[in-house]
Scaffold this motif. Structure first.
Motif, PDB file in Angstrom:
ATOM      1  N   ALA A  59       0.843  -1.188   0.000  1.00 51.81           N
ATOM      2  CA  ALA A  59       0.000   0.000   0.000  1.00 51.81           C
ATOM      3  C   ALA A  59       0.881   1.241   0.000  1.00 51.81           C
ATOM      4  CB  ALA A  59      -0.926  -0.009   1.217  1.00 51.81           C
ATOM      5  N   PHE A  60       0.250   2.413   0.101  1.00 54.42           N
ATOM      6  CA  PHE A  60       0.994   3.663   0.053  1.00 54.42           C
ATOM      7  C   PHE A  60       0.476   4.640   1.095  1.00 54.42           C
ATOM      8  CE2 PHE A  60       1.996   1.755  -3.919  1.00 54.42           C
ATOM      9  CZ  PHE A  60       3.241   2.240  -4.286  1.00 54.42           C
ATOM     10  N   VAL A  61       1.406   5.397   1.675  1.00 51.31           N
ATOM     11  CA  VAL A  61       1.067   6.498   2.571  1.00 51.31           C
ATOM     12  C   VAL A  61       2.029   7.637   2.265  1.00 51.31           C
ATOM     13  CG1 VAL A  61       2.550   5.618   4.440  1.00 51.31           C
ATOM     14  CG2 VAL A  61       0.691   7.210   4.963  1.00 51.31           C
ATOM     15  N   ASN A  62       1.458   8.823   2.042  1.00 50.62           N
ATOM     16  CA  ASN A  62       2.279   9.996   1.697  1.00 50.62           C
ATOM     17  C   ASN A  62       3.221   9.704   0.536  1.00 50.62           C
ATOM     18  OD1 ASN A  62       1.123  11.422   3.880  1.00 50.62           O
ATOM     19  ND2 ASN A  62       2.599  10.513   5.296  1.00 50.62           N
ATOM     20  N   LYS A  63       2.702   8.991  -0.480  1.00 49.46           N
ATOM     21  CA  LYS A  63       3.430   8.634  -1.699  1.00 49.46           C
ATOM     22  C   LYS A  63       4.591   7.666  -1.441  1.00 49.46           C
ATOM     23  CE  LYS A  63       2.290  12.935  -4.113  1.00 49.46           C
ATOM     24  NZ  LYS A  63       2.819  14.108  -4.870  1.00 49.46           N
ATOM     25  N   ARG A  64       4.627   7.074  -0.254  1.00 49.57           N
ATOM     26  CA  ARG A  64       5.677   6.136   0.098  1.00 49.57           C
ATOM     27  C   ARG A  64       5.071   4.734   0.191  1.00 49.57           C
ATOM     28  NH1 ARG A  64      10.363   7.363   2.835  1.00 49.57           N
ATOM     29  NH2 ARG A  64       9.489   9.357   3.468  1.00 49.57           N
ATOM     30  N   GLU A  65       5.731   3.740  -0.412  1.00 50.18           N
ATOM     31  CA  GLU A  65       5.203   2.384  -0.339  1.00 50.18           C
ATOM     32  C   GLU A  65       5.397   1.815   1.055  1.00 50.18           C
ATOM     33  OE1 GLU A  65       5.336  -1.988  -2.551  1.00 50.18           O
ATOM     34  OE2 GLU A  65       6.605  -0.364  -3.296  1.00 50.18           O
ATOM     35  N   VAL A  66       4.343   1.197   1.561  1.00 47.37           N
ATOM     36  CA  VAL A  66       4.385   0.528   2.856  1.00 47.37           C
ATOM     37  C   VAL A  66       3.778  -0.858   2.682  1.00 47.37           C
ATOM     38  CG1 VAL A  66       4.266   2.634   4.232  1.00 47.37           C
ATOM     39  CG2 VAL A  66       2.140   1.488   3.553  1.00 47.37           C
ATOM     40  N   HIS A  67       4.152  -1.760   3.574  1.00 42.13           N
ATOM     41  CA  HIS A  67       3.586  -3.103   3.563  1.00 42.13           C
ATOM     42  C   HIS A  67       2.814  -3.302   4.862  1.00 42.13           C
ATOM     43  CE1 HIS A  67       6.544  -4.928   0.400  1.00 42.13           C
ATOM     44  NE2 HIS A  67       5.905  -3.850  -0.018  1.00 42.13           N
ATOM     45  N   ILE A  68       1.556  -3.674   4.717  1.00 40.03           N
ATOM     46  CA  ILE A  68       0.676  -3.872   5.858  1.00 40.03           C
ATOM     47  C   ILE A  68       0.449  -5.365   6.059  1.00 40.03           C
ATOM     48  CG2 ILE A  68      -1.594  -3.419   6.859  1.00 40.03           C
ATOM     49  CD1 ILE A  68       0.102  -0.913   6.576  1.00 40.03           C
ATOM     50  N   LEU A  69       0.866  -5.867   7.215  1.00 40.85           N
ATOM     51  CA  LEU A  69       0.640  -7.265   7.564  1.00 40.85           C
ATOM     52  C   LEU A  69      -0.729  -7.407   8.209  1.00 40.85           C
ATOM     53  CD1 LEU A  69       4.102  -8.047   9.190  1.00 40.85           C
ATOM     54  CD2 LEU A  69       3.280  -8.937   6.997  1.00 40.85           C
ATOM     55  N   GLY A  70      -1.535  -8.301   7.666  1.00 40.82           N
ATOM     56  CA  GLY A  70      -2.795  -8.651   8.311  1.00 40.82           C
ATOM     57  C   GLY A  70      -2.609  -9.945   9.083  1.00 40.82           C
TER      58      GLY A  70
ATOM     59  N   GLY B  70      -9.069  -9.141  11.134  1.00 37.36           N
ATOM     60  CA  GLY B  70      -7.683  -9.203  11.564  1.00 37.36           C
ATOM     61  C   GLY B  70      -7.156  -7.913  12.150  1.00 37.36           C
ATOM     62  N   THR B  71      -5.881  -7.965  12.507  1.00 42.18           N
ATOM     63  CA  THR B  71      -5.162  -6.780  12.956  1.00 42.18           C
ATOM     64  C   THR B  71      -4.201  -6.353  11.866  1.00 42.18           C
ATOM     65  OG1 THR B  71      -3.458  -8.148  14.002  1.00 42.18           O
ATOM     66  CG2 THR B  71      -5.283  -7.403  15.395  1.00 42.18           C
ATOM     67  N   ALA B  72      -3.923  -5.048  11.804  1.00 44.21           N
ATOM     68  CA  ALA B  72      -3.061  -4.490  10.771  1.00 44.21           C
ATOM     69  C   ALA B  72      -1.764  -3.994  11.399  1.00 44.21           C
ATOM     70  CB  ALA B  72      -3.769  -3.341  10.060  1.00 44.21           C
ATOM     71  N   THR B  73      -0.633  -4.504  10.889  1.00 43.24           N
ATOM     72  CA  THR B  73       0.683  -4.146  11.411  1.00 43.24           C
ATOM     73  C   THR B  73       1.556  -3.629  10.280  1.00 43.24           C
ATOM     74  OG1 THR B  73       0.636  -5.727  13.249  1.00 43.24           O
ATOM     75  CG2 THR B  73       2.802  -5.089  12.438  1.00 43.24           C
ATOM     76  N   LEU B  74       2.259  -2.545  10.527  1.00 42.36           N
ATOM     77  CA  LEU B  74       3.179  -2.012   9.533  1.00 42.36           C
ATOM     78  C   LEU B  74       4.455  -2.839   9.527  1.00 42.36           C
ATOM     79  CD1 LEU B  74       3.976   0.178   7.483  1.00 42.36           C
ATOM     80  CD2 LEU B  74       4.811   1.547   9.411  1.00 42.36           C
ATOM     81  N   ALA B  75       4.774  -3.432   8.369  1.00 43.76           N
ATOM     82  CA  ALA B  75       5.935  -4.315   8.262  1.00 43.76           C
ATOM     83  C   ALA B  75       7.225  -3.524   8.069  1.00 43.76           C
ATOM     84  CB  ALA B  75       5.746  -5.273   7.085  1.00 43.76           C
ATOM     85  N   HIS B  76       8.315  -4.089   8.559  1.00 45.44           N
ATOM     86  CA  HIS B  76       9.696  -3.606   8.390  1.00 45.44           C
ATOM     87  C   HIS B  76       9.810  -2.097   8.136  1.00 45.44           C
ATOM     88  CE1 HIS B  76       8.506  -4.136   4.191  1.00 45.44           C
ATOM     89  NE2 HIS B  76       8.489  -5.453   4.343  1.00 45.44           N
ATOM     90  N   PRO B  77       9.394  -1.278   9.086  1.00 41.91           N
ATOM     91  CA  PRO B  77       9.423   0.177   8.857  1.00 41.91           C
ATOM     92  C   PRO B  77      10.824   0.718   8.625  1.00 41.91           C
ATOM     93  CG  PRO B  77       9.050  -0.304  11.175  1.00 41.91           C
ATOM     94  CD  PRO B  77       8.932  -1.612  10.449  1.00 41.91           C
ATOM     95  N   GLY B  78      11.835   0.122   9.251  1.00 45.64           N
ATOM     96  CA  GLY B  78      13.196   0.593   9.049  1.00 45.64           C
ATOM     97  C   GLY B  78      13.688   0.320   7.648  1.00 45.64           C
TER      98      GLY B  78
END
Length: 278
Positions: free
Chosen positions: A65-76, A182-190
């Motif tokens: 997915a994307f937030v503020n034009k940055r790709e993010v991965h959301i773990l369900g 489910g729950t939503a977790t932001l993957a590998h933010p670093g």
């Protein structure tokens, strides 16, 4: 050990769900989340294998997915594999990934690499197509030393063979996971270079967890994201992000485990969700 991030041949992993569960059990993993990219197709087989090995399966998915034009991965985590919207989303992404891969292969051909789509499809063996499949073809053909080099030279964002993908909004990804129970977790933010403001935006959208303890995070990075998790009332989680020895060398199931008390907190959040399934 509790490992809340792993992949199988249903997406871009090296091992089948059965093979992954066998590896996890032999490594001492007691609870494993199978979180394939944009699909839940491997969860039925994983559930059967988990029962055979006495491992608790946490049914999951990893949404790009994307937030503020940055790709993010959301773990369900704790999602319902039979939730209709997840199946519909996976079908849409399968078509999109196929179209995207065709374009990436064409770009590699223009760069002088005679790759054919048939090679990528054969390596994927029916799984959702992803860049790691193309990367592994480059490695097997001897044009790159490993998957990381393939991404660094050709397949990473902005590189010569990069093709933009369908953009799911981060808030929409979180809502989809919640509707699936489910729950939503932001993957590998670093690893994804996610900033505090990005996490704040996702927390406001209902994010439940933050994968502070990822295999790629050194101790200082882990501490920073644990701090953000506390600040935004998110559950700090951990996971190996294991794809297989050929895809992610040096990782093994159970690396960067989730503390049991955090796993209990995440499970409690899942049970408090109110899915609007039909």
């Amino acid at each position: 050990m509790i490992d809340l991030h792993s992949h199988t041949t249903a997406s871009d992993g090296q091992h089948s769900p059965t093979g992954l569960l066998a590896l996890a059990a032999s490594a001492g993993v007691k609870a494993l989340a199978v979180t394939d990219h944009d699909t839940v197709e491997g969860l039925a087989e994983a559930a059967e294998a988990a029962r055979a090995h006495g491992v608790e399966l946490v049914p999951g998915i990893e949404l790009s997915a994307f937030v503020n034009k940055r790709e993010v991965h959301i773990l369900g985590h704790f999602v319902r594999p039979d939730f209709p919207e997840l199946a519909a989303y996976a079908s849409r992404l399968r078509v999109e990934r196929e179209q995207r891969m065709v374009l990436m292969v064409e770009r590699m051909q223009r760069l002088g690499f005679p790759i054919r789509m048939e090679e990528v499809r054969a390596l994927a063996a029916g799984a959702q197509l992803g860049r790691p499949h193309l990367a592994r073809v480059l490695v097997e053909r001897g044009w790159c030393l490993d998957v990381k080099e393939a991404f660094d030279r050709f397949l990473g964002a902005g590189k010569a063979a990069w093709v933009e993908r369908f953009k799911l909004d981060g808030a929409e990804a979180i809502q989809l996971v919640h509707r699936a129970g489910g729950t939503a977790t932001l993957a590998h933010p670093g690893s994804s270079k996610i900033e505090r403001y990005d996490i704040l935006q996702l927390a406001r959208a209902g994010l439940d967890g933050l994968e502070a303890l990822h295999s790629d995070h050194n101790p200082s990075v882990q501490q920073r994201y644990v701090k953000y998790a506390k600040e935004f009332d998110l559950v700090p989680t951990g996971g190996s992000d294991f794809h297989g020895e050929q895809v992610t060398p040096g990782r093994r199931p159970g690396d960067s485990p989730t503390p049991p008390e955090n796993f209990a907190r995440l499970r409690a959040r899942a049970t408090s969700q109110s899915p609007h399934a039909s």
